[in-house]
Write a protein that holds these residues in place. Structure first.
Motif, PDB file in Angstrom:
ATOM      1  N   LEU A 119       0.853  -1.195   0.000  1.00 18.66           N
ATOM      2  CA  LEU A 119       0.000   0.000   0.000  1.00 18.66           C
ATOM      3  C   LEU A 119       0.894   1.251   0.000  1.00 18.66           C
ATOM      4  N   GLN A 120       1.229   1.786   1.160  1.00 15.78           N
ATOM      5  CA  GLN A 120       2.124   2.951   1.189  1.00 15.78           C
ATOM      6  C   GLN A 120       3.437   2.654   0.461  1.00 15.78           C
ATOM      7  N   GLY A 121       3.951   1.442   0.620  1.00 16.68           N
ATOM      8  CA  GLY A 121       5.202   1.079  -0.033  1.00 16.68           C
ATOM      9  C   GLY A 121       5.138   1.175  -1.542  1.00 16.68           C
ATOM     10  N   ALA A 122       3.988   0.835  -2.124  1.00 20.97           N
ATOM     11  CA  ALA A 122       3.830   0.924  -3.578  1.00 20.97           C
ATOM     12  C   ALA A 122       3.872   2.372  -4.041  1.00 20.97           C
ATOM     13  N   VAL A 123       3.262   3.272  -3.276  1.00 18.64           N
ATOM     14  CA  VAL A 123       3.299   4.699  -3.621  1.00 18.64           C
ATOM     15  C   VAL A 123       4.734   5.217  -3.545  1.00 18.64           C
ATOM     16  N   ILE A 124       5.428   4.856  -2.485  1.00 21.75           N
ATOM     17  CA  ILE A 124       6.810   5.314  -2.294  1.00 21.75           C
ATOM     18  C   ILE A 124       7.707   4.832  -3.436  1.00 21.75           C
ATOM     19  N   ALA A 125       7.608   3.550  -3.777  1.00 25.20           N
ATOM     20  CA  ALA A 125       8.469   2.982  -4.825  1.00 25.20           C
ATOM     21  C   ALA A 125       8.195   3.623  -6.174  1.00 25.20           C
ATOM     22  N   ARG A 126       6.933   3.815  -6.513  1.00 25.14           N
ATOM     23  CA  ARG A 126       6.584   4.430  -7.793  1.00 25.14           C
ATOM     24  C   ARG A 126       7.012   5.895  -7.827  1.00 25.14           C
ATOM     25  N   ALA A 127       6.841   6.581  -6.708  1.00 26.41           N
ATOM     26  CA  ALA A 127       7.256   7.980  -6.650  1.00 26.41           C
ATOM     27  C   ALA A 127       8.766   8.101  -6.862  1.00 26.41           C
ATOM     28  N   GLU A 128       9.526   7.216  -6.254  1.00 30.12           N
ATOM     29  CA  GLU A 128      10.980   7.249  -6.416  1.00 30.12           C
ATOM     30  C   GLU A 128      11.382   7.042  -7.872  1.00 30.12           C
ATOM     31  N   ARG A 129      10.725   6.105  -8.550  1.00 24.17           N
ATOM     32  CA  ARG A 129      11.055   5.850  -9.962  1.00 24.17           C
ATOM     33  C   ARG A 129      10.760   7.070 -10.832  1.00 24.17           C
ATOM     34  N   LEU A 130       9.742   7.841 -10.429  1.00 22.20           N
ATOM     35  CA  LEU A 130       9.328   8.999 -11.214  1.00 22.20           C
ATOM     36  C   LEU A 130      10.015  10.293 -10.776  1.00 22.20           C
ATOM     37  N   GLY A 131      10.819  10.211  -9.741  1.00 21.58           N
ATOM     38  CA  GLY A 131      11.455  11.412  -9.224  1.00 21.58           C
ATOM     39  C   GLY A 131      10.516  12.299  -8.440  1.00 21.58           C
ATOM     40  N   LEU A 132       9.454  11.729  -7.896  1.00 19.43           N
ATOM     41  CA  LEU A 132       8.484  12.482  -7.097  1.00 19.43           C
ATOM     42  C   LEU A 132       8.701  12.205  -5.614  1.00 19.43           C
ATOM     43  N   GLY A 133       8.148  13.045  -4.775  1.00 20.26           N
ATOM     44  CA  GLY A 133       8.245  12.845  -3.335  1.00 20.26           C
ATOM     45  C   GLY A 133       7.013  12.143  -2.791  1.00 20.26           C
ATOM     46  N   ALA A 134       7.195  11.444  -1.683  1.00 22.30           N
ATOM     47  CA  ALA A 134       6.066  10.817  -0.980  1.00 22.30           C
ATOM     48  C   ALA A 134       6.346  10.835   0.519  1.00 22.30           C
ATOM     49  N   PRO A 135       6.620  12.005   1.092  1.00 19.27           N
ATOM     50  CA  PRO A 135       7.017  12.056   2.501  1.00 19.27           C
ATOM     51  C   PRO A 135       5.928  11.624   3.472  1.00 19.27           C
ATOM     52  N   VAL A 136       4.663  11.878   3.143  1.00 16.27           N
ATOM     53  CA  VAL A 136       3.581  11.502   4.052  1.00 16.27           C
ATOM     54  C   VAL A 136       3.420   9.989   4.077  1.00 16.27           C
ATOM     55  N   ASN A 137       3.391   9.375   2.900  1.00 14.62           N
ATOM     56  CA  ASN A 137       3.293   7.915   2.866  1.00 14.62           C
ATOM     57  C   ASN A 137       4.515   7.260   3.508  1.00 14.62           C
ATOM     58  N   ARG A 138       5.682   7.884   3.357  1.00 14.76           N
ATOM     59  CA  ARG A 138       6.886   7.343   3.982  1.00 14.76           C
ATOM     60  C   ARG A 138       6.784   7.400   5.510  1.00 14.76           C
ATOM     61  N   ALA A 139       6.301   8.514   6.040  1.00 18.81           N
ATOM     62  CA  ALA A 139       6.160   8.642   7.497  1.00 18.81           C
ATOM     63  C   ALA A 139       5.156   7.627   8.038  1.00 18.81           C
ATOM     64  N   ILE A 140       4.078   7.406   7.306  1.00 15.02           N
ATOM     65  CA  ILE A 140       3.076   6.421   7.727  1.00 15.02           C
ATOM     66  C   ILE A 140       3.687   5.022   7.715  1.00 15.02           C
ATOM     67  N   ALA A 141       4.434   4.700   6.656  1.00  7.50           N
ATOM     68  CA  ALA A 141       5.048   3.375   6.548  1.00  7.50           C
ATOM     69  C   ALA A 141       6.032   3.131   7.691  1.00  7.50           C
ATOM     70  N   VAL A 142       6.821   4.140   8.027  1.00  6.76           N
ATOM     71  CA  VAL A 142       7.772   4.010   9.132  1.00  6.76           C
ATOM     72  C   VAL A 142       7.035   3.726  10.439  1.00  6.76           C
ATOM     73  N   ALA A 143       5.924   4.416  10.669  1.00  6.47           N
ATOM     74  CA  ALA A 143       5.157   4.230  11.909  1.00  6.47           C
ATOM     75  C   ALA A 143       4.557   2.828  11.976  1.00  6.47           C
ATOM     76  N   VAL A 144       4.063   2.315  10.861  1.00  4.36           N
ATOM     77  CA  VAL A 144       3.485   0.966  10.854  1.00  4.36           C
ATOM     78  C   VAL A 144       4.571  -0.079  11.087  1.00  4.36           C
ATOM     79  N   LYS A 145       5.707   0.079  10.423  1.00  4.12           N
ATOM     80  CA  LYS A 145       6.791  -0.889  10.609  1.00  4.12           C
ATOM     81  C   LYS A 145       7.295  -0.879  12.051  1.00  4.12           C
ATOM     82  N   SER A 146       7.308   0.280  12.659  1.00  2.00           N
ATOM     83  CA  SER A 146       7.688   0.370  14.066  1.00  2.00           C
ATOM     84  C   SER A 146       6.687  -0.385  14.946  1.00  2.00           C
ATOM     85  N   ALA A 147       5.396  -0.237  14.646  1.00  2.00           N
ATOM     86  CA  ALA A 147       4.367  -0.959  15.413  1.00  2.00           C
ATOM     87  C   ALA A 147       4.473  -2.463  15.183  1.00  2.00           C
ATOM     88  N   GLU A 148       4.775  -2.865  13.946  1.00  2.00           N
ATOM     89  CA  GLU A 148       4.991  -4.292  13.670  1.00  2.00           C
ATOM     90  C   GLU A 148       6.129  -4.833  14.525  1.00  2.00           C
TER      91      GLU A 148
END
Length: 331
Positions: free
Chosen positions: A283-312
């Motif tokens: 989910l968030q990871g797919a947005v982040i990966a696609r954004a990186e390939r396109l040279g776009l930013g995804a800081p909000v999705n990245r922050a959410i992903a970090v928080a979920v991985k921390s909870a995991e």
């Protein structure tokens, strides 16, 4: 006898759809982990929905297997309902044990599962699909549908009728899955909040974070030339603006959209509570990966992903974060 349908991965979605198919008189085998198989053997299935209906399927009417070879033998139609991280493993089991030509219909989150299955299963017709509603496992064989919406399946798939469920065939599953991903970006926020979906979406602070995450995803899809499909009358492209409305106005507007009952929570919340791996990468990871390939930013999705991985990693269920912990990423 009716052609055999196998539910390949009988978790929440698999038990719900497979149970309804069994209730409707179809020849269904549930391929399940031992814990789910034991639960079903003890309690059968009780399937309920926000619409108010309830169906009880006794254990002696359910065919449940833990052995993939036994479950997949003679399958005519296989509904893949495992978490996206288990797709490659399930593909290998199908390749080893299912008859050539058995049709595959994918009922999973994520954008890449059809490609994975088509590559691994060249002798099987594979059809993408999308489950637009939420199912929560309540224990003792009880599975509750907490939100409205249809099953959407790729045009040309074998006809499938499931009692109590609307099924729609669609020509452009890329658009459908992109739209579902935009909706599903809230799964992580709901899991982090520990609130019900109604409570969480009723708080404009959480909606601000979701709106920003969706804006990032929509920018990615626009750059890729994908127009995400919309569930309901409100175009998904308008969601971020609607989410930013004052609470009272949001409540009025949202009544036209997906129906959510008072107990509904996201599947990712359930994953954290049960100590399971989440689908944050899909989910968030797919947005982040696609954004990186396109040279776009995804800081909000990245922050959410970090928080979920921390909870995991913590393994203590939902961290019950306050939205202020993530709002800084929106600024």
């Amino acid at each position: 006898m009716d052609q055999k349908i196998v539910i390949a991965g009988a978790g929440s979605i698999g038990c719900f759809v497979g149970g309804l198919l069994t209730f409707g008189g179809r020849n269904v085998t549930l391929l399940a982990r031992p814990a789910i198989a034991e639960e079903i053997a003890a309690h059968g299935l009780t399937l309920t929905s926000l619409e108010g209906w309830s169906e009880r399927i006794p254990p002696d009417t359910l065919d449940v297997e833990t052995d993939p070879a036994a479950a997949l033998a003679d399958a005519a139609l296989i509904l893949v309902t495992v978490k996206s991280g288990a797709t490659a493993e399930m593909a290998a089991l199908i390749a080893a044990h299912a008859p050539a030509g058995a049709a595959i219909v994918i009922l999973q989150n994520g954008l890449g599962n059809a490609g994975t299955l088509r590559s691994a299963l060249p002798v099987h017709p594979v059809f993408a699909g999308m489950v637009s509603f939420n199912i929560v496992h309540q224990g003792s064989g009880r599975f509750h549908r907490g939100t409205s919406g249809p099953l959407v399946i790729e045009a040309g798939a074998p006809p499938l009728a499931v009692p109590h469920l609307e099924i729609v065939q669609h020509e452009d599953m890329t658009a459908v899955l992109a739209g579902k991903l935009v909706y599903n970006l809230n799964n992580a926020l709901n899991a982090l909040s520990g609130l019900t979906l109604r409570e969480q979406l009723g708080d404009r602070r959480w909606r601000r974070i979701l709106a920003a995450a969706q804006e990032e995803a929509l920018a990615v899809f626009a750059a890729e030339g994908i127009v995400p499909w919309s569930l309901g009358k409100v175009p998904v492209q308008r969601f971020p603006r609607i989410l930013l409305l004052p609470d009272w106005l949001f409540r009025l507007v949202s009544r036209r959209g997906v129906k959510i009952d008072a107990t509904a929570r996201s599947s990712m919340w359930e994953d954290l509570e049960r100590g399971r791996r989440t689908e944050i990468e899909e989910l968030q990871g797919a947005v982040i990966a696609r954004a990186e390939r396109l040279g776009l930013g995804a800081p909000v999705n990245r922050a959410i992903a970090v928080a979920v991985k921390s909870a995991e990693a913590a393994g203590k269920g939902s961290p019950r974060l306050e939205p202020t912990a993530l709002l800084a990423a929106v600024s």
